[in-house]
Every structure is written in structure tokens, then in C-alpha cells.
Design a protein around this motif. Structure first.
Motif, PDB file in Angstrom:
ATOM      1  N   VAL A  18       0.871  -1.181   0.000  1.00  0.00           N
ATOM      2  CA  VAL A  18       0.000   0.000   0.000  1.00  0.00           C
ATOM      3  C   VAL A  18       0.904   1.226   0.000  1.00  0.00           C
ATOM      4  O   VAL A  18       1.821   1.323   0.828  1.00  0.00           O
ATOM      5  CB  VAL A  18      -0.930   0.052   1.232  1.00  0.00           C
ATOM      6  CG1 VAL A  18      -1.698   1.380   1.261  1.00  0.00           C
ATOM      7  CG2 VAL A  18      -1.921  -1.121   1.216  1.00  0.00           C
ATOM      8  N   LEU A  19       0.686   2.145  -0.932  1.00  0.00           N
ATOM      9  CA  LEU A  19       1.362   3.439  -0.907  1.00  0.00           C
ATOM     10  C   LEU A  19       0.341   4.462  -0.425  1.00  0.00           C
ATOM     11  O   LEU A  19      -0.608   4.795  -1.136  1.00  0.00           O
ATOM     12  CB  LEU A  19       1.898   3.810  -2.295  1.00  0.00           C
ATOM     13  CG  LEU A  19       2.572   5.187  -2.386  1.00  0.00           C
ATOM     14  CD1 LEU A  19       3.716   5.320  -1.393  1.00  0.00           C
ATOM     15  CD2 LEU A  19       3.050   5.464  -3.804  1.00  0.00           C
ATOM     16  N   ASP A  20       0.553   4.939   0.796  1.00  0.00           N
ATOM     17  CA  ASP A  20      -0.393   5.853   1.437  1.00  0.00           C
ATOM     18  C   ASP A  20       0.086   7.294   1.265  1.00  0.00           C
ATOM     19  O   ASP A  20       1.043   7.717   1.902  1.00  0.00           O
ATOM     20  CB  ASP A  20      -0.524   5.495   2.924  1.00  0.00           C
ATOM     21  CG  ASP A  20      -1.226   6.576   3.726  1.00  0.00           C
ATOM     22  OD1 ASP A  20      -2.130   7.230   3.156  1.00  0.00           O
ATOM     23  OD2 ASP A  20      -0.870   6.767   4.903  1.00  0.00           O
ATOM     24  N   LEU A  21      -0.607   8.030   0.414  1.00  0.00           N
ATOM     25  CA  LEU A  21      -0.262   9.433   0.161  1.00  0.00           C
ATOM     26  C   LEU A  21      -1.230  10.380   0.857  1.00  0.00           C
ATOM     27  O   LEU A  21      -1.204  11.582   0.617  1.00  0.00           O
ATOM     28  CB  LEU A  21      -0.259   9.702  -1.352  1.00  0.00           C
ATOM     29  CG  LEU A  21       0.702   8.821  -2.150  1.00  0.00           C
ATOM     30  CD1 LEU A  21       0.481   8.993  -3.640  1.00  0.00           C
ATOM     31  CD2 LEU A  21       2.144   9.111  -1.783  1.00  0.00           C
ATOM     32  N   VAL A  22      -2.084   9.825   1.726  1.00  0.00           N
ATOM     33  CA  VAL A  22      -3.111  10.616   2.411  1.00  0.00           C
ATOM     34  C   VAL A  22      -2.807  10.746   3.902  1.00  0.00           C
ATOM     35  O   VAL A  22      -2.930  11.820   4.487  1.00  0.00           O
ATOM     36  CB  VAL A  22      -4.509   9.983   2.198  1.00  0.00           C
ATOM     37  CG1 VAL A  22      -5.569  10.756   2.969  1.00  0.00           C
ATOM     38  CG2 VAL A  22      -4.845   9.951   0.710  1.00  0.00           C
ATOM     39  N   GLY A  23      -2.397   9.634   4.523  1.00  0.00           N
ATOM     40  CA  GLY A  23      -2.062   9.651   5.945  1.00  0.00           C
ATOM     41  C   GLY A  23      -3.288   9.566   6.838  1.00  0.00           C
ATOM     42  O   GLY A  23      -4.415   9.370   6.376  1.00  0.00           O
ATOM     43  N   GLY A  24      -3.069   9.694   8.136  1.00  0.00           N
ATOM     44  CA  GLY A  24      -4.167   9.715   9.106  1.00  0.00           C
ATOM     45  C   GLY A  24      -4.995   8.445   9.096  1.00  0.00           C
ATOM     46  O   GLY A  24      -4.476   7.336   8.956  1.00  0.00           O
ATOM     47  N   GLU A  25      -6.308   8.625   9.229  1.00  0.00           N
ATOM     48  CA  GLU A  25      -7.217   7.480   9.311  1.00  0.00           C
ATOM     49  C   GLU A  25      -7.201   6.633   8.049  1.00  0.00           C
ATOM     50  O   GLU A  25      -7.322   5.410   8.107  1.00  0.00           O
ATOM     51  CB  GLU A  25      -8.646   7.965   9.606  1.00  0.00           C
ATOM     52  CG  GLU A  25      -8.849   8.461  11.028  1.00  0.00           C
ATOM     53  CD  GLU A  25      -8.397   7.440  12.073  1.00  0.00           C
ATOM     54  OE1 GLU A  25      -8.772   6.259  11.953  1.00  0.00           O
ATOM     55  OE2 GLU A  25      -7.639   7.821  12.991  1.00  0.00           O
ATOM     56  N   ALA A  26      -7.053   7.283   6.894  1.00  0.00           N
ATOM     57  CA  ALA A  26      -7.011   6.528   5.632  1.00  0.00           C
ATOM     58  C   ALA A  26      -5.830   5.560   5.639  1.00  0.00           C
ATOM     59  O   ALA A  26      -5.946   4.410   5.196  1.00  0.00           O
ATOM     60  CB  ALA A  26      -6.913   7.482   4.442  1.00  0.00           C
ATOM     61  N   GLY A  27      -4.697   6.031   6.160  1.00  0.00           N
ATOM     62  CA  GLY A  27      -3.520   5.169   6.228  1.00  0.00           C
ATOM     63  C   GLY A  27      -3.732   4.006   7.181  1.00  0.00           C
ATOM     64  O   GLY A  27      -3.422   2.853   6.859  1.00  0.00           O
ATOM     65  N   LYS A  28      -4.277   4.307   8.354  1.00  0.00           N
ATOM     66  CA  LYS A  28      -4.497   3.247   9.346  1.00  0.00           C
ATOM     67  C   LYS A  28      -5.507   2.210   8.845  1.00  0.00           C
ATOM     68  O   LYS A  28      -5.321   1.012   9.025  1.00  0.00           O
ATOM     69  CB  LYS A  28      -4.968   3.858  10.671  1.00  0.00           C
ATOM     70  CG  LYS A  28      -3.825   4.458  11.472  1.00  0.00           C
ATOM     71  CD  LYS A  28      -4.220   4.774  12.891  1.00  0.00           C
ATOM     72  CE  LYS A  28      -4.715   6.197  12.985  1.00  0.00           C
ATOM     73  NZ  LYS A  28      -4.783   6.692  14.367  1.00  0.00           N
ATOM     74  N   ARG A  29      -6.563   2.708   8.204  1.00  0.00           N
ATOM     75  CA  ARG A  29      -7.596   1.813   7.679  1.00  0.00           C
ATOM     76  C   ARG A  29      -6.999   0.863   6.638  1.00  0.00           C
ATOM     77  O   ARG A  29      -7.395  -0.300   6.523  1.00  0.00           O
ATOM     78  CB  ARG A  29      -8.698   2.670   7.045  1.00  0.00           C
ATOM     79  CG  ARG A  29      -9.988   1.945   6.767  1.00  0.00           C
ATOM     80  CD  ARG A  29     -10.930   1.910   7.951  1.00  0.00           C
ATOM     81  NE  ARG A  29     -12.066   1.051   7.646  1.00  0.00           N
ATOM     82  CZ  ARG A  29     -12.304  -0.103   8.257  1.00  0.00           C
ATOM     83  NH1 ARG A  29     -11.518  -0.535   9.223  1.00  0.00           N
ATOM     84  NH2 ARG A  29     -13.365  -0.832   7.928  1.00  0.00           N
ATOM     85  N   SER A  30      -6.033   1.369   5.879  1.00  0.00           N
ATOM     86  CA  SER A  30      -5.436   0.588   4.787  1.00  0.00           C
ATOM     87  C   SER A  30      -4.624  -0.592   5.287  1.00  0.00           C
ATOM     88  O   SER A  30      -4.355  -1.528   4.531  1.00  0.00           O
ATOM     89  CB  SER A  30      -4.525   1.479   3.940  1.00  0.00           C
ATOM     90  OG  SER A  30      -5.233   2.593   3.476  1.00  0.00           O
TER      91      SER A  30
END
Length: 327
Positions: A225-237
Motif C-alpha cells: 500500500v502506498l499511502d499518500l493521504v495519511g491519518g485514518e485513511a492510512g491506518k484503515r489501509s
């Protein structure tokens, strides 16, 4: 110095500065003398300077780059640029005046790209492919290097793997999806509905509308997963990863909490900070020459509209990149 700036038609240049941290109104365009290259440096006549999220965050005094420059104000922002070599300093053997170059320059404490002329270390620069105009090339280095290093150095993405890329239509995202596809990965990207066709044109296999769909319910067993959003979106991923999967998160503000959440789940996650690398830029330039990767410019802004450019940058939802026209 091997080549003098005495041949320049002018002795002053326009550039953007701010003398204090704050909102967009701290940005101003001023005139200064054109600098001279020291040993190992080149002077570049800038055509395009890329705008990146770090630019507005630093302007507001946020993040690690702001700590580097807080005692150096006034300061000219910008880490991304492309243009023409005008003069070279002592000891520079790899470039000559007239070369078309691009690079991620002065990172993180020097900056200087929002200007008609900029100094760069010779080893920060790569030759711009003939297929790319210099305005467009100015938007490439930082975002493309971020995508490249995250995918291939940190995540070690391989052909046949499944990857989810958040914000796939953005600056870093639209490079990341193209690099991953070129490497032979199965690419899933999140985006708003308005960017579905854009990502489909780039070749993305699946586009998930983050407004209507929870990725944790849609994806499972992913390799990367490449998370370019951070925060909850990253944790959810994290819930989408397979046992051996890895998440790479780019926003520094929430990186620690995402890495901690991954550890609690027995999974791997890493934060990362991009670094200049002319060799990686050369590899990216080859992909552009071959037609495998393209740079999408959402909107160019003249230097006098730098405040408007930062307004759009801060708003997010930019498709591809914004660029400052410094000609």
C-alpha cells in the motif's frame, strides 16, 4: 569559474520570498541580483518550478523543513525546477551551458526554485528528455522521486504484486501508478469519481471512489500500500495488507501513529522522506523517452500568481501537478 554570468542580458532577477511564516499573503515577488555559481554549482535559467504540498506546509511553519529555515528568513521556496544551464562553477565537468536540466534542488534548507534563476549542485541535476518541455519538466523531480523511492527502495515492489495507491491522480500518485504499471504490478488506486477516467487512461486496473467505498472492505491480501493521504485513511489501509505485505506512508505528520498501528497488528509499515537522486531521475527520464510515463500538469501559474497557486495547492484535489512559470 568556467563560464561567467557576464554574458547575461540582465543583472537582476525576480523571485518569490517570504520573510515570516504564515498564510498565503506572506508570499511576495521581489528583485535581487542574479547569484553566481560556486565550485560544484551551476546557475540555471528556470523555466518551470514545481509546486508541492511541502511548499505550503513549510510556508505555514509546519514540518521538518520549516525547522531548517526558521533562522534563514527571508527565504525563496521551491525544491523542483527545470531550465537551461547558464553558467557553471569550478570543477563542474558533467554539464555545460545550454544543457536542459531538471532537479530536486536545495532540499530541505536552501530551496530557491521559485525564481528566474536558481543555483543547483551539479550532482542534483539530470538531463531533460527532448520529449519534455522545460515547463513540464519542472514539475517532475520531487514527486517522481518520492514515488520511485517509496515503491522500489522501501516497498521493493515486484512484477505481479498487487498494490493499492491512495490519491492516485495527484502529483506523487499519478507517477506512482505509472511506475507500478511499468514494473508489471496489478494497480488499484483510490480517487474521486471525477478522476476515474484519468486513471483508466493511465492504465490503472481498478479505481476505488474513496467517497463511497471503504478500501478495507474492498481489498485484502495486498502486497503493497502506498499511502499518500495519511491519518485514518492510512491506518484503515493496514487491514488490506497480506501477512507479508508492507505499507509505505508519505505524510510525515501521521507516519509515527500509522507505523505504531501496524506494529500492534503484526504488520510492516514505514514512513519515508524523499531525497535528491540524479541517477533515479535519469531512469525516470528514460521511461518518459520511451513513452511509458507522462507528466500531467493541472495548471501553470505565472510567478505573479504564486498566491493563487498556493491556494489551489492547499485545497488538494489537484490532478497531476501544478507548476510556476518562471520565464
Amino acid at each position: 569559474m568556467a563560464n561567467s554570468t557576464d554574458t547575461l542580458p540582465e543583472s537582476t532577477m525576480r523571485h518569490v520570498i517570504y520573510d515570516r511564516f504564515g498564510e498565503r499573503d506572506v508570499l511576495q515577488v521581489v528583485e535581487s541580483e542574479i547569484p553566481q555559481p560556486d565550485a560544484g554549482q551551476v546557475l540555471v535559467r528556470v523555466h518551470g518550478a514545481g509546486l508541492n504540498p511541502i511548499d505550503w506546509k513549510t510556508r505555514k511553519g509546519l514540518g521538518f523543513a520549516a525547522r531548517q529555515i526558521e533562522n534563514s528568513l527571508p527565504w525563496t521556496p521551491g525544491y523542483d525546477m527545470a531550465g537551461e544551464v547558464i553558467a557553471i562553477g569550478e570543477g563542474v565537468t558533467t554539464l555545460v551551458p545550454g544543457d536542459r536540466v531538471m532537479g530536486m534542488i536545495g532540499f530541505p534548507g536552501v530551496g530557491g526554485a521559485y525564481a528566474q534563476y536558481a543555483l543547483a549542485q551539479a550532482d542534483e541535476l539530470a538531463i531533460v528528455p527532448e520529449e519534455l518541455d522545460l515547463m513540464t519538466a519542472g514539475a517532475l523531480p520531487l514527486a517522481a522521486l518520492t514515488a520511485w523511492q517509496a515503491l522500489f527502495e522501501v516497498a521493493k515492489l515486484e512484477s505481479g504484486q498487487k498494490i493499492l495507491i491512495h490519491a492516485g491522480a495527484g502529483g506523487v500518485g499519478h507517477f506512482a501508478v505509472q511506475f507500478a504499471l511499468e514494473r508489471g504490478a496489478h494497480v488499484i488506486a483510490t480517487a474521486s469519481a471525477s478522476n476515474r477516467d484519468f486513471l483508466a487512461e493511465l492504465g490503472v486496473h481498478e479505481v476505488i471512489d474513496y467517497h463511497t467505498t471503504d478500501v478495507a472492505e474492498e481489498c485484502y491480501g495486498l502486497d503493497v500500500v502506498l499511502d499518500l493521504v495519511g491519518g485514518e485513511a492510512g491506518k484503515r489501509s493496514l487491514h488490506t495488507l497480506g501477512e507479508q505485505g508492507v505499507l509505505v506512508t508519505i505524510p510525515t505528520v501521521t507516519a509515527d501513529e500509522i507505523v505504531s498501528a501496524a506494529e500492534d497488528m503484526g504488520l510492516r509499515a514505514h514512513g519515508m522522506t524523499v531525497r535528491p537522486d540524479a541517477f533515479h531521475l535519469d531512469e525516470i527520464a528514460e521511461l518518459i523517452e520511451d513513452g511509458d510515463v507522462r507528466v500531467h500538469i493541472d495548471e501553470p501559474f505565472p510567478m505573479d500568481r504564486v498566491v493563487d497557486a498556493h491556494e489551489k495547492l492547499e485545497g488538494g484535489h489537484v490532478r497531476g501537478k501544478l507548476v510556476l512559470d518562471c520565464r
